[in-house]
Enzyme design. Structure first.
Site, PDB file in Angstrom:
ATOM      1  N   ASP B  12       0.851  -1.192   0.000  1.00  0.00           N
ATOM      2  CA  ASP B  12       0.000   0.000   0.000  1.00  0.00           C
ATOM      3  C   ASP B  12       0.884   1.238   0.000  1.00  0.00           C
ATOM      4  O   ASP B  12       1.804   1.352   0.815  1.00  0.00           O
ATOM      5  CB  ASP B  12      -0.885   0.030   1.260  1.00  0.00           C
ATOM      6  CG  ASP B  12      -2.012  -0.988   1.179  1.00  0.00           C
ATOM      7  OD1 ASP B  12      -2.144  -1.638   0.125  1.00  0.00           O
ATOM      8  OD2 ASP B  12      -2.740  -1.142   2.177  1.00  0.00           O
ATOM      9  N   ASP B 131     -14.036  -6.077  -5.349  1.00  0.00           N
ATOM     10  CA  ASP B 131     -14.206  -6.227  -3.902  1.00  0.00           C
ATOM     11  C   ASP B 131     -15.572  -6.861  -3.671  1.00  0.00           C
ATOM     12  O   ASP B 131     -16.603  -6.241  -3.923  1.00  0.00           O
ATOM     13  CB  ASP B 131     -14.128  -4.861  -3.208  1.00  0.00           C
ATOM     14  CG  ASP B 131     -12.717  -4.271  -3.263  1.00  0.00           C
ATOM     15  OD1 ASP B 131     -11.769  -5.023  -3.564  1.00  0.00           O
ATOM     16  OD2 ASP B 131     -12.571  -3.057  -3.022  1.00  0.00           O
TER      17      ASP B 131
END
Lengths: 212, 254
Positions: B12, B131
Site C-alpha cells: 500500500d 471487492d
C-alpha cells in the site's frame, strides 16, 4: 561502446526493456527510437511489441520502419520480444494484416477446446506467469541459463513455425509450443526477459555480447 | 511441469511512501518502495502489486516516480492500482513502467473503460479488481466499493464474467468479508469466480498463514495468491511461502 536500438513504434512502454538492457550492459548506448535512420545505424537491434499484432504492423509501416527492420534482421544481432517474435512470421489469427514474413509460419490463438491440463483442469488464457523454457539445443543466447529455467509469459497467441530447424525452445501449456526461435543473427522469444528476473537478465546479457 | 502458481506481495502506497510496517532485517528505510520491492524480488516474488491508497488527489501523482524507480531496478512484473479513472491514467502508469494496471470503482461506474483500455493497450495489461462480499445476489456475493461499505447491486460472479468479456486480462478478487481477518481466503467465492471466467484469477483478502495460500490454489482454484500483512510484518518470507506450497504439491517458481 555498443549501440543498441530498441525499436519504438508507439505500441506500449519500452522503458522496462531499455532499463533491463542498461542494467546488463552499463557501457552500451541503449536508445529507444522510432527513427528509421537510428535503427539502421545501430549495431544491435531489439524488436519488442505488445498489444495486438495487426495494430503493431500498421504502426510500424506508418513510421517507415519496415525496411530498417528487414535490413537489421538480415545483417545484425536481432532480438525479437513477444509480439516482436510474432511479427517475424507470415500471418496471425489475430487479424488479416500480414506479418513481416521473415520466418515461415503462422501465429495462432490458444484454442479453447485444447486448453486443459493433463489432470483435466481448464487452463486460462492469457497464458500469464512463469513457465519453463525447454531449450532445444545449445545456443550462445542460452549461455549460463539452466535448462527449464522459468521466464515470465503473458500472451494469448503463439507461433507455429514451418521451418522445423528454427525452434530454439518450447514451453508446455496444454501442449508444447515454440517459445523461442533462432536463425543466423535472429533470436526471438515469446516471453519477456525484461520481466524475468535473473534468467531474463542473463538472456539480455547474452544478447549484448552475442556474435552470431 | 508447467505454468507456476504466482505469489504476489501487495504494497500500500500513500503519498509516495509504503505504509504498514515492514520488518525486513537491515532495511534502511521501511517506507522506500524501491528497496522493499527489491527485497521481495530477492525473496522470489513472482510479481509485486502497488496499491495507491492516497486519498487526496494532489498526492496521487507521487506513485509515478515510484513506479519509474522500481521498474528501472526490479525486473519482475509490476501491477499498479488505486485511483485509476480514465484511459489517460492507464497510459501514464504504463509509461512509468507498470506492466499491468488494475481498475476497480471506475470500471463499475463506466464498464466501457475496460474495453477502451484493453483495446488501446491490450488485455494483458488490464486487471479488474473486484471487492466482493456475501450479499443477496444471484451467486451469493455482491460487488462493493469504498472498502466494502457501498453496495453496487452487481453480482460478483456476473461482474467478473462481464469484465473478462470486455477485455480484462485478469481478475483480482478480494473478499471484503475476509480482508484483514487472517482467517483465510473466501474459498467458495474464489472457486465460483475462478470457474466462471477464462482469464486468470488472483485470490486476495484474509491470508493469515501459509496453509491459506495453498487453500487458495488447491481449493479456491486461484491462479495466483496475493497477500500483504504476512509478508510485510516479517511473519513469513515469500521464499518460505513457496517452499510450503511446493511441499504441498503446488507448482511454484523456486
Amino acid at each position: 561502446m555498443t549501440h543498441i536500438a530498441v525499436i519504438d513504434y508507439g505500441m506500449g512502454n519500452l522503458r522496462s526493456v531499455a532499463k533491463a538492457l542498461e542494467h546488463v550492459a552499463p557501457d552500451a548506448t541503449v536508445e529507444v527510437t522510432g527513427d528509421p535512420e537510428r535503427v539502421s545505424a545501430a549495431e544491435r537491434v531489439v524488436f519488442p511489441g505488445q498489444g495486438a499484432m495487426p495494430d503493431c504492423m500498421r504502426e510500424l509501416d506508418r513510421r517507415q520502419l519496415r525496411q530498417p527492420i528487414l535490413e537489421a534482421a538480415r545483417t545484425k544481432p536481432f532480438l525479437g520480444l513477444c509480439i516482436g517474435l510474432q511479427m517475424l512470421f507470415e500471418s496471425s489469427e489475430e487479424g488479416p494484416t500480414p506479418g513481416l514474413g521473415i520466418l515461415s509460419g503462422h501465429v495462432r490463438r490458444f484454442p479453447d477446446e485444447r486448453m486443459f491440463s493433463p489432470a483435466g483442469q481448464r487452463l486460462k488464457v492469457p497464458h500469464m506467469g512463469w513457465n519453463e523454457v525447454n531449450q532445444s539445443g545449445k545456443h550462445a543466447m542460452w549461455s549460463g541459463i539452466p535448462q527449464d529455467a522459468r521466464f515470465y509469459f503473458v500472451h494469448s497467441y503463439y507461433v507455429e513455425e514451418h521451418d522445423s530447424g528454427i525452434g530454439a525452445a518450447t514451453t508446455r501449456y496444454a501442449f508444447d509450443f515454440t517459445c523461442a526461435v533462432a536463425r543466423d543473427n535472429i533470436f526471438a522469444v515469446q516471453f519477456h526477459p525484461e520481466k524475468s528476473a535473473l534468467s531474463g537478465l542473463a538472456l539480455l546479457g547474452n544478447f549484448v555480447h552475442w556474435k552470431p | 511441469m508447467g505454468l507456476a502458481k504466482r505469489i504476489i506481495p501487495c504494497l500500500d502506497v500513500n503519498a509516495g511512501r509504503v505504509v504498514k510496517g515492514i520488518n525486513f532485517v537491515g532495511l534502511r528505510d521501511a517506507g522506500d518502495p524501491v528497496e522493499i520491492a527489491r527485497r521481495y524480488d530477492e525473496q522470489g516474488a513472482d510479481e509485486v502489486t502497488f496499491l495507491d491508497i492516497t486519498a487526496s488527489s494532489d498526492g496521487r501523482d507521487l506513485i509515478i516516480p515510484i513506479i519509474e524507480a522500481v521498474s528501472a531496478q526490479v525486473f519482475i512484473p509490476l501491477t499498479v492500482g488505486g485511483g485509476v479513472r480514465e484511459v489517460a491514467d492507464v497510459r501514464r502508469l504504463l509509461n512509468a513502467g507498470a506492466d499491468k494496471v488494475s481498475m476497480n470503482t471506475a470500471a463499475i461506474l463506466n464498464p466501457g473503460l475496460i474495453a477502451d483500455a484493453a483495446g488501446r493497450f491490450g488485455s494483458q495489461c488490464i486487471v479488474v479488481a473486484i471487492d466482493a462480499k456475501r450479499a443477496d445476489t444471484a451467486s451469493g456475493w455482491g460487488v462493493f466499493t469504498h472498502g466494502g461499505r457501498n453496495a453496487t447491486g452487481l453480482d460478483a460472479v456476473a461482474w467478473a464474467q462481464e469484465a473478462a468479456r470486455l477485455g480484462a486480462g485478469e481478475i483480482l478478487l478480494t473478499s471484503m468479508d475476509r480482508d484483514g481477518t487472517k482467517e483465510g481466503f473466501d474459498l467458495e467465492l474464489t472457486r465460483a469466480v475462478a470457474d466462471a471466467v477464462g482469464v486468470p484469477v488472483i485470490a486476495s483478502g484474509g491470508v493469515g498463514n501459509l496453509q491459506h495460500l495453498c487453500d487458495g490454489v488447491l481449493k479456491g482454484g486461484a491462479d495466483a495468491v496475493l497477500a500483504a500483512s504476512i509478508f510485510h510484518y516479517g511473519e513469513y518470507t515469500v521464499r518460505q511461502a513457496k517452499d510450503f506450497m511446493a511441499a504441498h504439491g503446488i507448482e511454484v517458481r523456486l
